[in-house]
Design an enzyme around this catalytic site. Structure first.
Site, PDB file in Angstrom:
ATOM      1  CB  CYS B  87      -0.986  -0.054   1.163  1.00 36.49           C
ATOM      2  SG  CYS B  87      -2.415   1.010   0.946  1.00 36.49           S
ATOM      3  CG  HIS B 204      -3.426  -3.797   3.233  1.00 37.95           C
ATOM      4  ND1 HIS B 204      -2.409  -3.185   3.919  1.00 37.95           N
ATOM      5  CD2 HIS B 204      -4.135  -2.800   2.659  1.00 37.95           C
ATOM      6  CE1 HIS B 204      -2.499  -1.870   3.770  1.00 37.95           C
ATOM      7  NE2 HIS B 204      -3.530  -1.607   3.001  1.00 37.95           N
ATOM      8  CD  GLU B 206      -0.461  -5.755   5.516  1.00 34.12           C
ATOM      9  OE1 GLU B 206      -0.487  -6.323   4.418  1.00 34.12           O
ATOM     10  OE2 GLU B 206      -0.673  -4.521   5.641  1.00 34.12           O
TER      11      GLU B 206
END
Lengths: 78, 235
Positions: B87, B204, B206
């Site tokens: 990002c 994302h 994660e």
């Protein structure tokens, strides 16, 4: 010297912000097209030489002020 | 595996990165303040997190790219070390010239936060080796400037050299404009440098590493990195 740097999107780069503002103006019945939005940066450069001020401003554009992938700059020494 | 997570003023996904790397994967993970000039000794992976570094002033990632720690991150990349930007981390890597291109405002002008599907385009990277080319992952996006752009000839070069790591798609892996949430050129969600050790992506992964998060597809990337750590390629 006072220097103005006008940073604008290159031709061909989509400007969704400009498009939204253009549509807003259409809402007021203004006839307008190809509206593009840029950024104006004003600064004082401590020199009395316009050439020096311009080359300093150009160096700033190359280092930070402009992303050459999407933007171009016009430098004005006042 | 030693991981450094650089933290800039305005980073707000640093704890997501620290959690995925340190808690979920159990890696030796260190937050590194942007004013530091050195990464921790023996860093294998630099994980640049998402957020709004420096309030997105000037351009997203532009000021963070000048931070003191970036010098050592560039050296790490030049030495073949792994760099992973998510990002705002992707935006920073582009502004730092570690990756080509730029991330413009989303075509819709809106901040978009939703689950998306992305297709793995390269499975021969340290970031993707535990997955298969063509595999579809479901991961969240949350950004206002994810509209990847590059001038036409450079875009051709990027595609020709296989620089696209992930592309937006639907659940079946179909790609196209309708499947691209933000207007990104060629549906590009993530790219990799020529050497294959620097990867940036808007989604994302994660945030998709535990069932409680709504999905675990992001683990594909972390498992790939773990595999790399077990059999390190020459740096």
């Amino acid at each position: 010297m006072k220097v103005r740097v006008l940073v604008s999107l290159k031709a061909g780069i989509l400007d969704p912000q400009g498009k939204a503002v253009e549509q807003g103006l259409h809402g007021f019945d203004f006839e307008v097209e190809h509206l593009r939005i840029g950024r104006l940066i004003e600064m004082e450069i401590p020199t009395h030489s316009p050439d020096e001020a311009r080359s300093q401003a150009q160096a700033m554009c190359d280092k930070l002020l402009v992303n050459p992938v999407m933007e171009k700059a016009t430098i004005e020494v006042l | 595996m030693r991981v450094a997570v650089p933290v800039f003023p305005g980073s707000n996904c640093d704890h997501d990165a620290l959690h995925a790397s340190g808690v979920v994967m159990g890696w030796d993970t260190h937050p590194v303040w942007h004013q530091e000039t050195r990464l921790p000794e023996g860093t294998d992976l630099v994980f640049i997190p998402g957020g709004f570094s420096y309030g997105d002033y000037l351009r997203c990632g532009a000021i963070a790219a000048l931070s003191p720690i970036m010098g050592d991150i560039k050296r790490h990349a030049e030495n073949g070390g792994l760099v992973f930007g998510v990002c705002n981390g992707f935006q920073i890597l582009c502004e730092a010239n570690l990756l080509p291109g730029a991330l413009l405002r989303n075509e819709s002008l809106r901040f978009i936060h939703q689950q998306v599907h992305i297709r793995v385009e390269r499975a021969d990277l340290p970031f993707t080796s535990a997955m298969k080319a063509g595999q579809v992952m479901q991961v969240p996006i949350a950004h206002a400037e994810g509209n990847f752009t590059l001038d036409a000839s450079e875009l051709l070069d990027l595609e020709a050299r296989g620089g696209v790591a992930f592309r937006y798609c639907d659940a079946t892996g179909q790609v196209g404009e309708a499947q691209t949430p933000n207007g990104a050129a060629n549906g590009i969600a993530g790219i990799v440098n020529l050497r294959g050790n620097v990867l940036g992506m808007m989604p994302h992964p994660e945030r998709a590493v535990e069932p409680e998060m709504g999905g675990v597809d992001g683990l594909g990337i972390f498992r790939s990195l773990a595999r790399r750590a077990q059999c390190p390629v020459s740096k």
